[in-house]
Design an enzyme around this catalytic site. Structure first.
Site, PDB file in Angstrom:
ATOM      1  N   LYS A   1      35.795  48.128  41.990  1.00 35.82           N
ATOM      2  CA  LYS A   1      35.046  46.884  42.145  1.00 35.82           C
ATOM      3  C   LYS A   1      35.938  45.946  42.947  1.00 35.82           C
ATOM      4  O   LYS A   1      36.912  45.400  42.413  1.00 35.82           O
ATOM      5  CB  LYS A   1      34.710  46.235  40.804  1.00 35.82           C
ATOM      6  CG  LYS A   1      33.705  47.026  39.967  1.00 35.82           C
ATOM      7  CD  LYS A   1      34.367  48.017  39.073  1.00 35.82           C
ATOM      8  CE  LYS A   1      33.333  48.711  38.185  1.00 35.82           C
ATOM      9  NZ  LYS A   1      33.892  49.908  37.547  1.00 35.82           N
TER      10      LYS A   1
ATOM     11  N   LYS B   1      38.621  45.986  31.320  1.00 36.23           N
ATOM     12  CA  LYS B   1      39.711  46.965  31.427  1.00 36.23           C
ATOM     13  C   LYS B   1      40.994  46.196  31.773  1.00 36.23           C
ATOM     14  O   LYS B   1      41.323  45.995  32.951  1.00 36.23           O
ATOM     15  CB  LYS B   1      39.421  47.999  32.523  1.00 36.23           C
ATOM     16  CG  LYS B   1      38.058  48.714  32.388  1.00 36.23           C
ATOM     17  CD  LYS B   1      37.066  48.133  33.333  1.00 36.23           C
ATOM     18  CE  LYS B   1      35.776  48.926  33.482  1.00 36.23           C
ATOM     19  NZ  LYS B   1      35.160  49.513  32.372  1.00 36.23           N
TER      20      LYS B   1
ATOM     21  N   ASP C   1      37.944  38.118  54.726  1.00 37.20           N
ATOM     22  CA  ASP C   1      38.876  37.756  55.796  1.00 37.20           C
ATOM     23  C   ASP C   1      40.282  38.319  55.579  1.00 37.20           C
ATOM     24  O   ASP C   1      41.261  37.794  56.131  1.00 37.20           O
ATOM     25  CB  ASP C   1      38.950  36.233  55.966  1.00 37.20           C
ATOM     26  CG  ASP C   1      37.645  35.650  56.504  1.00 37.20           C
ATOM     27  OD1 ASP C   1      36.875  36.402  57.116  1.00 37.20           O
ATOM     28  OD2 ASP C   1      37.412  34.439  56.304  1.00 37.20           O
TER      29      ASP C   1
ATOM     30  N   ASP D   1      54.541  43.152  26.463  1.00 33.02           N
ATOM     31  CA  ASP D   1      55.786  42.377  26.295  1.00 33.02           C
ATOM     32  C   ASP D   1      55.718  41.000  26.941  1.00 33.02           C
ATOM     33  O   ASP D   1      56.744  40.420  27.293  1.00 33.02           O
ATOM     34  CB  ASP D   1      56.986  43.150  26.845  1.00 33.02           C
ATOM     35  CG  ASP D   1      57.432  44.264  25.896  1.00 33.02           C
ATOM     36  OD1 ASP D   1      56.964  44.275  24.740  1.00 33.02           O
ATOM     37  OD2 ASP D   1      58.234  45.107  26.317  1.00 33.02           O
TER      38      ASP D   1
ATOM     39  N   HIS E   1      32.990  45.478  28.473  1.00 28.33           N
ATOM     40  CA  HIS E   1      33.174  46.329  29.647  1.00 28.33           C
ATOM     41  C   HIS E   1      34.543  46.124  30.308  1.00 28.33           C
ATOM     42  O   HIS E   1      34.850  46.748  31.317  1.00 28.33           O
ATOM     43  CB  HIS E   1      32.055  46.037  30.664  1.00 28.33           C
ATOM     44  CG  HIS E   1      31.936  47.042  31.757  1.00 28.33           C
ATOM     45  ND1 HIS E   1      32.430  46.828  33.037  1.00 28.33           N
ATOM     46  CD2 HIS E   1      31.387  48.285  31.780  1.00 28.33           C
ATOM     47  CE1 HIS E   1      32.175  47.877  33.789  1.00 28.33           C
ATOM     48  NE2 HIS E   1      31.542  48.783  33.063  1.00 28.33           N
TER      49      HIS E   1
ATOM     50  N   HIS F   1      34.562  54.225  41.771  1.00 25.63           N
ATOM     51  CA  HIS F   1      34.406  53.350  40.609  1.00 25.63           C
ATOM     52  C   HIS F   1      35.084  51.995  40.818  1.00 25.63           C
ATOM     53  O   HIS F   1      35.132  51.174  39.911  1.00 25.63           O
ATOM     54  CB  HIS F   1      34.983  54.053  39.371  1.00 25.63           C
ATOM     55  CG  HIS F   1      34.581  53.453  38.077  1.00 25.63           C
ATOM     56  ND1 HIS F   1      35.457  52.762  37.261  1.00 25.63           N
ATOM     57  CD2 HIS F   1      33.388  53.435  37.426  1.00 25.63           C
ATOM     58  CE1 HIS F   1      34.836  52.357  36.176  1.00 25.63           C
ATOM     59  NE2 HIS F   1      33.576  52.751  36.249  1.00 25.63           N
TER      60      HIS F   1
END
Length: 382
Positions: free
Chosen positions: A125, A302, A130, A307, A300, A123
């Site tokens: 991404k 996340k 380089d 703080d 979508h 899952h």
């Protein structure tokens, strides 16, 4: 495949130096995709692309053209995509292979494979160029995330561009997974210069393949940060079904006076997750947390910021699949400037949200209560 047009990068939401890194906080495909394509166009040695969803659509072809152009220039281009999440034709993959790009499906579905192996998906991404420039966050390679003016659905998501030691860390996780998934041998000399030099200000936390003890690193990073919170916790998570330990940590934080705000996807591509999420609202609301449902384009993202110092951007949903099963990667940043930028992004997104109060939650119709509870019973597989 013809060469892609030159990439023109839209200004990032925020850019800054953090420790040994240069970071750019990117909002949606409108900022993220041009930045990724620009990095690909500048590659000299290696490109490692890892994605849960790769589609043979306008966006997928745009990336394919950019990768093919670099492969023709002698760059080693490796593409790891999840076999379950992706939708690509044989002709699309054959075109990549003929051009010298190395596509690899992670765990193709096999009826004879053990269920635990089939259920565990890649899952992540990540794009690493380089060994020095990398991207991670929530965006897959699909028209869903592309800007409407580019023919996409314009889903709301957040990504991170980072330049520095953490790029080599993302590359390390990519290469481990590539090798274990049966990828073609790599040219080791191309990667030897990229040393892993941890920087406490910017760390990569990953759910890795080999050992069970490595599967809970992201969950524990969240939980420890929540337990230490003293002022505010702002979480944006599209698929919010955390384990009880995280729910209890959030509730305890709210009860000790922490400003806990949780933004979830009220507009979602997986309605069952929203229904299941609503089952746990009551516990959090009773503790004093605020629940916010995003309206408009599909959410979508996340991310979390705590703080005004600790923050994270990555691929991890706060649900059982991400926290217990899937391969994930999150960047964890300890820096007031970056946390402030993420808090500003959160504040901007509030304009698209409806707050769910105790009164709203108590007035749910009977059918929704039943549907929510049914969905919650299946939470480990949503």
């Amino acid at each position: 495949m013809s060469s892609p047009p030159p990439a023109s990068t839209a200004p990032a939401f925020a850019e800054m130096t953090v420790g040994a890194h240069r970071l750019a906080l990117l909002k949606d495909g409108a900022q993220t995709y041009p930045a990724m394509l620009e990095a690909i166009a500048r590659a000299q040695r290696t490109i490692c692309l890892e994605t849960y969803i790769l589609r043979d659509d306008r966006t997928g072809r745009r990336f394919a053209e950019a990768l093919v152009e670099r492969a023709a220039a002698g760059v080693e281009v490796s593409v790891l995509f999840d076999a379950w999440g992706s939708s690509v034709s044989s002709s699309f993959l054959d075109g990549l292979r003929r051009a010298g790009v190395r596509p690899l499906a992670f765990r193709p579905l096999e009826l004879s494979a053990p269920f635990g192996k089939v259920a565990r998906r890649d899952h992540r991404k990540a794009l690493i160029v380089d060994g020095t420039v990398a991207f991670t966050g929530g965006l897959n390679i699909s028209d869903d995330y592309a800007a409407p003016e580019d023919g996409g659905a314009g889903w709301r998501d957040t990504h991170l561009r980072l330049e520095g030691p953490a790029a080599a860390e993302l590359q390390y996780f990519f290469l481990r997974t590539w090798q274990r998934a049966g990828g073609a041998p790599i040219d080791g000399q191309r990667y030897s210069y990229a040393e892993r030099r941890p920087d406490p200000a910017v760390q990569i936390v990953s759910n890795d393949l080999p050992r069970r003890r490595h599967r809970h690193g992201i969950r524990e990073a969240y939980r420890h940060a929540i337990e230490r919170a003293r002022r505010r916790i702002f979480i944006t998570n599209a698929y919010f079904l955390p384990p009880l330990r995280v729910i209890h940590a959030l509730s305890a934080a709210a009860r000790r006076g922490v400003d806990v705000r949780i933004m979830v996807a009220g507009t979602t591509d997986v309605p069952a997750v929203l229904l299941a999420s609503r089952t746990i609202y009551g516990h959090l609301l009773d503790a004093g947390a605020r629940m916010l449902e995003w309206r408009g384009r599909v959410l979508h993202a996340k991310t979390a910021v705590i703080d005004g110092v600790w923050s994270t951007v990555g691929s991890t949903n706060l649900d059982s699949q991400s926290l217990r099963m899937n391969l994930e990667a999150n960047a964890v940043i300890s820096h007031r400037g970056f946390a402030g930028a993420l808090e500003r992004m959160f504040a901007d997104d509030l304009a698209h949200c409806r707050e769910i109060t105790v009164a709203h939650w108590a007035r749910r119709p009977l059918w929704e209560r039943a549907a929510s509870w049914t969905a919650y019973l299946a939470r480990d597989w949503l």
